[in-house]
Design a protein around this motif. Structure first.
Motif, short mmCIF file in Angstrom:
data_model
loop_
_atom_site.label_atom_id
_atom_site.label_comp_id
_atom_site.label_asym_id
_atom_site.label_seq_id
_atom_site.Cartn_x
_atom_site.Cartn_y
_atom_site.Cartn_z
N ALA A 39 58.56 94.89 86.01
CA ALA A 39 59.75 94.21 85.82
C ALA A 39 60.20 93.54 87.22
O ALA A 39 59.93 93.72 88.11
CB ALA A 39 60.86 95.40 85.51
N ALA A 96 70.42 106.33 78.64
CA ALA A 96 70.45 104.69 78.85
C ALA A 96 71.90 104.59 79.36
O ALA A 96 72.94 105.37 79.23
CB ALA A 96 70.12 104.11 77.55
N THR A 127 63.44 97.84 79.00
CA THR A 127 63.87 98.37 80.27
C THR A 127 62.46 99.07 80.61
O THR A 127 61.74 98.55 81.21
CB THR A 127 64.87 99.48 80.16
N HIS A 128 62.50 100.54 80.63
CA HIS A 128 61.12 101.13 80.83
C HIS A 128 59.95 100.56 79.83
O HIS A 128 60.16 100.43 78.66
CB HIS A 128 61.32 102.36 80.76
N ARG A 175 64.18 98.76 89.47
CA ARG A 175 64.70 99.95 89.30
C ARG A 175 65.88 100.39 90.29
O ARG A 175 65.84 100.30 91.41
CB ARG A 175 63.33 101.16 89.27
N PHE A 186 65.24 102.01 84.73
CA PHE A 186 64.68 100.80 84.77
C PHE A 186 65.91 99.68 84.48
O PHE A 186 66.56 100.00 83.43
CB PHE A 186 63.58 100.47 84.05
N VAL A 187 66.00 98.61 85.03
CA VAL A 187 66.96 97.62 84.83
C VAL A 187 66.58 96.44 83.80
O VAL A 187 65.47 95.82 84.10
CB VAL A 187 67.76 96.95 86.19
N ALA A 188 67.20 96.17 82.80
CA ALA A 188 66.66 94.89 81.90
C ALA A 188 66.90 93.77 82.95
O ALA A 188 67.71 93.46 83.50
CB ALA A 188 67.60 94.64 80.69
N ARG A 204 71.37 96.34 80.42
CA ARG A 204 71.09 97.42 79.86
C ARG A 204 70.10 98.18 81.03
O ARG A 204 69.27 97.54 81.73
CB ARG A 204 70.42 97.44 78.78
N MET A 205 70.25 99.56 81.03
CA MET A 205 69.44 100.39 82.02
C MET A 205 68.72 101.65 81.24
O MET A 205 69.78 102.12 80.63
CB MET A 205 70.26 100.84 83.11
#
Length: 311
Positions: free
Chosen positions: A74, A186, A273-274, A146, A163-165, A170-171
């Protein structure tokens, strides 16, 4: 889950929802710590091999031991020091779902360092904290896409590893409430004037009418890769105890991310995210009973599951 006497109607709702997921046999999917992150956010405050850190790698959907180091794929921080300039900006107010408490945070980001405040019963509104639990200082950092941060909730240390978009709105990842890491949960952005998440009441009604807990089995003829396995079932709960959300092994999704057009509930696509979590779901019903789920992964692969009510 916590067993303190600070329970209220909101706690009861979330406790019921989370208990339903656990009793359904889905267990709780654990994630690995942030690779190489200095600092620590297990139940006493440290990431790594402490008591709260999971020894599992990643979500392990397929049982193949996929590494939790997928965060490196990411877009993320260009460094870990205060002067670093991450590509991701998570400044602002957020709410987390898929957990018993209506957790919300107000994050201030300077480079890769996070500060602000965390609230386990929702944000302060007009400067007024929830009467059963004030907000407390939050500390953390963002590393390789992250975010890790923690704050005190009464005598407990609440912590997130998410995990950050790339879109920054969104996370998703794991959360540490009391004794262990689990998830996926989330996070979505909320307005600073909100205490927690809001939702469309009409969709809430649809979810309530179709609520239930299910075991999903992968259709081998509709499995384009190894993200999921035919050797296990995957839990999914929706609208449990009238909560406007879906949660389970395929992730957590809020009502604002859904659309209902009978007989199908469409979720997403949400920002990735993830890497092991779907970005979109299609839930197809027969009357009010879920019978099929299609999950779309970040790279576009579509997996089809048959659904059966959890015994």
């Amino acid at each position: 889950m916590r067993s303190t006497g600070v329970s209220n109607g909101s706690r009861a709702r979330w406790a019921t929802a989370l208990s339903a997921m656990m009793l359904a046999g889905c267990g709780v999917t654990e994630l690995s710590p942030i690779d190489g992150a200095a600092g620590a956010i297990d139940n006493t405050g440290s990431t790594g091999s402490g008591a709260g850190a999971s020894s599992q790698s990643g979500f392990g959907h397929s049982g193949s031991g996929a590494s939790g180091s997928g965060g490196s794929s990411a877009s993320g921080s260009s460094g870990s020091g205060p002067g670093a300039t991450p590509e991701l900006d998570i400044n602002g107010t957020w709410a987390m779902f898929g957990f018993e408490d209506p957790v919300a945070v107000d994050i201030e980001q300077r480079g890769s360092v996070l500060s602000g405040k965390g609230c386990f019963l929702g944000l302060e509104v007009d400067g007024v904290p929830h009467p059963l639990g004030p907000c407390t200082p939050l500390t953390g950092r963002i590393v390789n896409g992250r975010a890790e941060f923690a704050f005190m909730a009464l005598e407990y240390r609440y912590a997130a590893d998410a995990f950050v978009a790339k879109s920054g709105d969104r996370m998703a990842g794991r959360f540490h409430g009391v004794s262990s890491w689990y998830g996926p949960t989330a996070w979505l952005r909320i307005d600073p004037s909100q205490r927690w998440l809001a939702h469309d009441k009409r969709l809430g009604t649809a979810l309530r009418e179709h609520q239930g807990s299910y075991d999903l089995t992968l259709d081998p003829s509709n499995a384009p890769g190894d993200a999921f396995s035919t050797d296990r079932s995957y839990a999914l709960s929706l609208g449990v105890n009238a909560s406007p959300l879906i949660f389970g092994d395929l992730g957590a999704f809020w009502a604002s991310e859904m659309a209902w057009r009978e007989p199908t509930l469409t979720i997403g696509p949400v920002p990735a995210t993830h890497p092991e979590l779907p970005v979109a779901l299609e839930l197809r019903f027969r009357d009010t009973v879920l019978h099929e789920v299609t999950a779309t992964m970040p790279e576009g692969e579509r997996y089809v599951f048959t659904a059966a009510p959890t015994p």
